[in-house]
Design a protein around this motif. Sequence first.
Motif, PDB file in Angstrom:
ATOM      1  N   LEU A 105      39.764  69.566  32.994  1.00  0.00           N
ATOM      2  CA  LEU A 105      41.004  69.264  33.725  1.00  0.00           C
ATOM      3  C   LEU A 105      40.784  68.091  34.663  1.00  0.00           C
ATOM      4  N   ARG A 106      39.633  68.091  35.313  1.00  0.00           N
ATOM      5  CA  ARG A 106      39.307  66.991  36.214  1.00  0.00           C
ATOM      6  C   ARG A 106      39.273  65.664  35.456  1.00  0.00           C
ATOM      7  N   GLU A 107      38.617  65.701  34.301  1.00  0.00           N
ATOM      8  CA  GLU A 107      38.541  64.484  33.473  1.00  0.00           C
ATOM      9  C   GLU A 107      39.925  64.024  33.027  1.00  0.00           C
ATOM     10  N   ALA A 108      40.830  64.977  32.827  1.00  0.00           N
ATOM     11  CA  ALA A 108      42.194  64.640  32.384  1.00  0.00           C
ATOM     12  C   ALA A 108      43.075  64.210  33.558  1.00  0.00           C
ATOM     13  N   GLY A 109      42.489  64.162  34.762  1.00  0.00           N
ATOM     14  CA  GLY A 109      43.251  63.715  35.927  1.00  0.00           C
ATOM     15  C   GLY A 109      44.169  64.785  36.502  1.00  0.00           C
ATOM     16  N   LEU A 110      43.944  66.039  36.139  1.00  0.00           N
ATOM     17  CA  LEU A 110      44.778  67.130  36.648  1.00  0.00           C
ATOM     18  C   LEU A 110      44.068  67.849  37.784  1.00  0.00           C
ATOM     19  N   ALA A 111      44.823  68.165  38.849  1.00  0.00           N
ATOM     20  CA  ALA A 111      44.235  68.828  40.012  1.00  0.00           C
ATOM     21  C   ALA A 111      44.337  70.348  39.858  1.00  0.00           C
ATOM     22  N   VAL A 112      43.280  71.046  40.287  1.00  0.00           N
ATOM     23  CA  VAL A 112      43.254  72.511  40.303  1.00  0.00           C
ATOM     24  C   VAL A 112      43.236  72.955  41.763  1.00  0.00           C
ATOM     25  N   PRO A 113      44.163  73.802  42.236  1.00  0.00           N
ATOM     26  CA  PRO A 113      45.194  74.487  41.454  1.00  0.00           C
ATOM     27  C   PRO A 113      46.561  73.795  41.487  1.00  0.00           C
ATOM     28  N   ASP A 114      46.644  72.576  42.045  1.00  0.00           N
ATOM     29  CA  ASP A 114      47.964  71.963  42.217  1.00  0.00           C
ATOM     30  C   ASP A 114      48.700  71.774  40.892  1.00  0.00           C
ATOM     31  N   ASP A 115      48.001  71.232  39.896  1.00  0.00           N
ATOM     32  CA  ASP A 115      48.660  71.021  38.598  1.00  0.00           C
ATOM     33  C   ASP A 115      48.471  72.217  37.660  1.00  0.00           C
ATOM     34  N   VAL A 116      47.266  72.739  37.629  1.00  0.00           N
ATOM     35  CA  VAL A 116      46.947  73.849  36.727  1.00  0.00           C
ATOM     36  C   VAL A 116      46.087  74.866  37.478  1.00  0.00           C
TER      37      VAL A 116
END
Lengths: 337, 337
Positions: free
Chosen positions: A261-272
């Motif tokens: 998820l980090r590599e995909a530019g998505l924040a945990v838990p904000d995005d996923v």
Amino acid sequence: MTRVTIADVALHAQVSRSAVSKVLRDAYGVSPSMRARVLAAIDELGYRPHVAARALRGHTSTLGVLLPDLRNPFFPDLVDGVVEEIAGTGYEVVISQGGRGPASESRAIHALIDQSVGGIVLVAPLSPQSDLEAIAATVPVVVLGRHDRSPRYDAVFDDDEVGAELVVEHLAGLGHRRIAHIAHRDSSRGEPATLLQAIRARAYERAMVRLGLGEHADIAWTTYTEEGGHKGVGELLSRPEPPTAIFAGADLAAIGALAALREAGLAVPDDVSVAGYDNSWLAALAHISLTSVDQSGVTMGRTAGRLLLERIGGRTASARISITPTLVPRRTTAAVS
Amino acid sequence: MTRVTIADVALHAQVSRSAVSKVLRDAYGVSPSMRARVLAAIDELGYRPHVAARALRGHTSTLGVLLPDLRNPFFPDLVDGVVEEIAGTGYEVVISQGGRGPASESRAIHALIDQSVGGIVLVAPLSPQSDLEAIAATVPVVVLGRHDRSPRYDAVFDDDEVGAELVVEHLAGLGHRRIAHIAHRDSSRGEPATLLQAIRARAYERAMVRLGLGEHADIAWTTYTEEGGHKGVGELLSRPEPPTAIFAGADLAAIGALAALREAGLAVPDDVSVAGYDNSWLAALAHISLTSVDQSGVTMGRTAGRLLLERIGGRTASARISITPTLVPRRTTAAVS
């Protein structure tokens, strides 16, 4: 119950006691037919060579623990539990790695048996129940992590149905609807349906349906490894409607998911949001702080150790012990944005 | 070289071949004096029971690996290396846990020996060299992680001096002067000076002196565990002049150090830089991204496996192999603020 002795085996097999002893010691000069007769009698009577006899000859007595691998951070808890439980009995634990398929697992189990372990704890074995029962006919066996019902061996397991439900309910309670699951499937030949990974996946699906989210149920079948979690996220993000929450069936897979998820530019838990299973020490690390299911690994290991000692002591009736898990919410899960 | 046979042993001990065979099988009816004579002859001639003889009798042949524990994320790399190297030889690997002191370690080693392993890889054992040599007189031994010079066993080790220097030079190059070290000391009875933890600590001190930072050298003696790293930071932060950079002697200790710094409200690397050692998969996790020293665990394991097979095959001259590490800078180290 009365303990079966070498004399009983000799009488049953109609051979001399020294012949039984020779077979047990795997000594030279035993004919194949005599060996077969003695082994049949041992099996029919349920004879177990007494551990004290080995100790008297100056041998360390060992109990074997089969682990699927050495990297899952949950497994050391199980081994610690077994070691704690057998402390003071004179047994030492030896470990073998089952690896990724039934063939390597079988080799690993037989390596333990051939080293004359007094009993074996099999952690999440992949082999069919019939194979495990054949093993249990030669050595006391406790299976950990499968929900098997067998007359030949004991089963200790986490209530994986409850665990999976806890996660789905937690995520749904945070407002998530597109909740996906990363599951584990090792062997192309089909795994036993009693295996924890199969039960977690089925319980996930049932919980989604029960909560009215059946249409959003989505499973990525990879493995309970860091790589498997990484790959699972890759699959899930390629869907037309990617999930807003991911339930990985093991902490190690959740760790891989976090990296992907980090590599995909998505924040945990904000995005996923991401949740794991096992509540291993990895989940508790301040830098990871992973929401996870605690299945009390040390307690499970202790229980398995106790059951194994009971079997070695002569119990033959099977025990089946389920341990109820709890959810440990941490920073990787939050309300849907 | 000519292989020593049972006949040679019998001749040397002046007993019958069947007496030698009985001693080897640990059969009943062997007098203590005969046993002593045969074992002495076995030792003097360097006789090794042939692995094929076990295989012919339907036994799995095993090699033992002693690990200090199952939690250090570097150890699975070593085991993978051994397993890769022995693939196809018919051997299976069994593992035992040495634990925290020489007494439990000795029990774990003898559990392997008593299960008739064909050879043992000892990972960072704590026992004195003389004890290891006594073990090596009964079974082929390769020691991994100690810089021992022994005529009786092989040693495979990371060049820990170079590794510690790489870290100190990296941190000093970033402008740090107060660079502290978290070291490992298990036993109150004193550990062998050839043990990797002792060498890393000494090399750290020497590098500090060489770079003109000797007055800032500061070691917290705990253990190479998460808990040890946590405790080490507690000690170091209580100094009048706390460090701006911490070199933990193992990744697992560095992970504990990161957690303790976070709890203390200090940012990494803004307030304090942290480096580990081992470049385990934990260090590479995106959420941790720990600067570490790569000592090529799989290569070390493969090398140990190869040397063990050579010894089983009859080599008696000792080998000593040093593997040169490299530094892998990641996000936990930065220029002093």
